[in-house]
Design a protein around this motif. Sequence first.
Motif, PDB file in Angstrom:
ATOM      1  N   MET A   1     -10.640   5.927   0.348  1.00 33.95           N
ATOM      2  CA  MET A   1      -9.324   5.398   0.733  1.00 33.95           C
ATOM      3  C   MET A   1      -8.464   6.512   1.314  1.00 33.95           C
ATOM      4  O   MET A   1      -7.264   6.619   0.999  1.00 33.95           O
ATOM      5  N   THR A   2      -9.053   7.329   2.140  1.00 37.62           N
ATOM      6  CA  THR A   2      -8.369   8.505   2.665  1.00 37.62           C
ATOM      7  C   THR A   2      -8.600   8.645   4.161  1.00 37.62           C
ATOM      8  O   THR A   2      -9.717   8.453   4.647  1.00 37.62           O
ATOM      9  N   ALA A   3      -7.517   8.982   4.854  1.00 35.75           N
ATOM     10  CA  ALA A   3      -7.586   9.355   6.261  1.00 35.75           C
ATOM     11  C   ALA A   3      -7.293  10.842   6.373  1.00 35.75           C
ATOM     12  O   ALA A   3      -6.569  11.406   5.541  1.00 35.75           O
ATOM     13  N   TYR A   4      -7.849  11.456   7.404  1.00 31.85           N
ATOM     14  CA  TYR A   4      -7.714  12.898   7.581  1.00 31.85           C
ATOM     15  C   TYR A   4      -7.230  13.211   8.983  1.00 31.85           C
ATOM     16  O   TYR A   4      -7.475  12.464   9.934  1.00 31.85           O
ATOM     17  N   LEU A   5      -6.568  14.344   9.092  1.00 36.09           N
ATOM     18  CA  LEU A   5      -6.227  14.886  10.403  1.00 36.09           C
ATOM     19  C   LEU A   5      -6.592  16.366  10.381  1.00 36.09           C
ATOM     20  O   LEU A   5      -5.919  17.166   9.726  1.00 36.09           O
ATOM     21  N   GLN A   6      -7.688  16.690  11.036  1.00 37.56           N
ATOM     22  CA  GLN A   6      -8.104  18.083  11.164  1.00 37.56           C
ATOM     23  C   GLN A   6      -7.396  18.689  12.358  1.00 37.56           C
ATOM     24  O   GLN A   6      -7.511  18.177  13.477  1.00 37.56           O
ATOM     25  N   MET A   7      -6.644  19.749  12.114  1.00 40.19           N
ATOM     26  CA  MET A   7      -5.847  20.368  13.166  1.00 40.19           C
ATOM     27  C   MET A   7      -6.330  21.791  13.386  1.00 40.19           C
ATOM     28  O   MET A   7      -6.250  22.634  12.484  1.00 40.19           O
ATOM     29  N   ASN A   8      -6.855  22.047  14.561  1.00 36.18           N
ATOM     30  CA  ASN A   8      -7.347  23.371  14.927  1.00 36.18           C
ATOM     31  C   ASN A   8      -6.511  23.951  16.060  1.00 36.18           C
ATOM     32  O   ASN A   8      -5.770  23.228  16.734  1.00 36.18           O
ATOM     33  N   SER A   9      -6.647  25.240  16.262  1.00 32.31           N
ATOM     34  CA  SER A   9      -5.928  25.929  17.346  1.00 32.31           C
ATOM     35  C   SER A   9      -4.452  25.571  17.331  1.00 32.31           C
ATOM     36  O   SER A   9      -3.865  25.228  18.371  1.00 32.31           O
ATOM     37  N   LEU A  10      -3.860  25.653  16.169  1.00 27.19           N
ATOM     38  CA  LEU A  10      -2.469  25.243  16.021  1.00 27.19           C
ATOM     39  C   LEU A  10      -1.521  26.137  16.813  1.00 27.19           C
ATOM     40  O   LEU A  10      -1.753  27.347  16.956  1.00 27.19           O
TER      41      LEU A  10
ATOM     42  N   VAL B   1       0.849  -1.190   0.000  1.00 26.02           N
ATOM     43  CA  VAL B   1       0.000   0.000   0.000  1.00 26.02           C
ATOM     44  C   VAL B   1       0.890   1.248   0.000  1.00 26.02           C
ATOM     45  O   VAL B   1       1.792   1.371   0.829  1.00 26.02           O
ATOM     46  N   GLN B   2       0.633   2.128  -0.926  1.00 26.59           N
ATOM     47  CA  GLN B   2       1.341   3.406  -0.948  1.00 26.59           C
ATOM     48  C   GLN B   2       0.437   4.476  -0.338  1.00 26.59           C
ATOM     49  O   GLN B   2      -0.770   4.507  -0.612  1.00 26.59           O
ATOM     50  N   LEU B   3       1.040   5.328   0.463  1.00 24.23           N
ATOM     51  CA  LEU B   3       0.309   6.396   1.138  1.00 24.23           C
ATOM     52  C   LEU B   3       0.887   7.742   0.728  1.00 24.23           C
ATOM     53  O   LEU B   3       2.105   7.911   0.705  1.00 24.23           O
ATOM     54  N   VAL B   4       0.010   8.669   0.407  1.00 24.73           N
ATOM     55  CA  VAL B   4       0.448   9.999  -0.017  1.00 24.73           C
ATOM     56  C   VAL B   4      -0.259  11.038   0.841  1.00 24.73           C
ATOM     57  O   VAL B   4      -1.501  11.122   0.840  1.00 24.73           O
ATOM     58  N   GLU B   5       0.539  11.822   1.579  1.00 26.94           N
ATOM     59  CA  GLU B   5      -0.021  12.883   2.401  1.00 26.94           C
ATOM     60  C   GLU B   5      -0.110  14.186   1.608  1.00 26.94           C
ATOM     61  O   GLU B   5       0.680  14.425   0.693  1.00 26.94           O
ATOM     62  N   SER B   6      -1.045  15.014   1.997  1.00 25.10           N
ATOM     63  CA  SER B   6      -1.159  16.355   1.437  1.00 25.10           C
ATOM     64  C   SER B   6      -1.828  17.256   2.468  1.00 25.10           C
ATOM     65  O   SER B   6      -2.372  16.774   3.464  1.00 25.10           O
TER      66      SER B   6
ATOM     67  N   LEU C   1      -5.462  23.543   9.812  1.00 21.35           N
ATOM     68  CA  LEU C   1      -5.089  22.828   8.597  1.00 21.35           C
ATOM     69  C   LEU C   1      -5.757  21.466   8.633  1.00 21.35           C
ATOM     70  O   LEU C   1      -6.012  20.918   9.713  1.00 21.35           O
ATOM     71  N   ARG C   2      -6.028  20.920   7.443  1.00 18.24           N
ATOM     72  CA  ARG C   2      -6.493  19.543   7.358  1.00 18.24           C
ATOM     73  C   ARG C   2      -5.537  18.754   6.494  1.00 18.24           C
ATOM     74  O   ARG C   2      -5.345  19.078   5.311  1.00 18.24           O
ATOM     75  N   LEU C   3      -4.956  17.739   7.084  1.00 15.95           N
ATOM     76  CA  LEU C   3      -4.076  16.847   6.344  1.00 15.95           C
ATOM     77  C   LEU C   3      -4.880  15.679   5.801  1.00 15.95           C
ATOM     78  O   LEU C   3      -5.817  15.206   6.446  1.00 15.95           O
ATOM     79  N   SER C   4      -4.501  15.235   4.618  1.00 15.21           N
ATOM     80  CA  SER C   4      -5.114  14.067   3.998  1.00 15.21           C
ATOM     81  C   SER C   4      -4.048  13.020   3.727  1.00 15.21           C
ATOM     82  O   SER C   4      -2.889  13.359   3.462  1.00 15.21           O
ATOM     83  N   CYS C   5      -4.460  11.775   3.778  1.00 12.53           N
ATOM     84  CA  CYS C   5      -3.564  10.654   3.487  1.00 12.53           C
ATOM     85  C   CYS C   5      -4.353   9.686   2.618  1.00 12.53           C
ATOM     86  O   CYS C   5      -5.295   9.043   3.096  1.00 12.53           O
ATOM     87  N   THR C   6      -3.967   9.596   1.346  1.00  8.81           N
ATOM     88  CA  THR C   6      -4.690   8.770   0.401  1.00  8.81           C
ATOM     89  C   THR C   6      -3.898   7.521   0.068  1.00  8.81           C
ATOM     90  O   THR C   6      -2.703   7.596  -0.226  1.00  8.81           O
ATOM     91  N   ALA C   7      -4.586   6.391   0.129  1.00 10.11           N
ATOM     92  CA  ALA C   7      -3.949   5.105  -0.135  1.00 10.11           C
ATOM     93  C   ALA C   7      -4.124   4.704  -1.588  1.00 10.11           C
ATOM     94  O   ALA C   7      -5.052   5.141  -2.277  1.00 10.11           O
TER      95      ALA C   7
END
Length: 125
Positions: free
Chosen positions: A78-87, A2-7, A18-24
Amino acid sequence: QVQLVESGGGLVQAGGSLRLSCTASDHTFSNYAMGWFRQAPGKERDFVAYISWSGGRSTRYADSVKGRFTISRDNAKMTAYLQMNSLKPEDTAVYYCAAESSGLGSVRDYEYVYWGQGTQVTVSS
């Protein structure tokens, strides 16, 4: 394999989001727990959050991000997310997503079998 690509990384002011995405690359994505880790310059890679494979969607967060970050996933995309607030400036790091094969998730990075290339998050004060 499995290849994973973050953005979604970038430069943001303190207090921003910011919201990070990770697509498989493979639909077996739904079988894996997904984790986010981060590594600041000169420091070890640290656990940030994980989400289990599907049922119950168990999540866990590092104390340092609890209440500010939210992990989620969309198995159809096929995507995971990381929502980051109050950075905060101390959130500055390269963020990595990773896949863990038991499906349950772990705070230990060595239990993850696939890793993305990382995306830089910089929080200015």
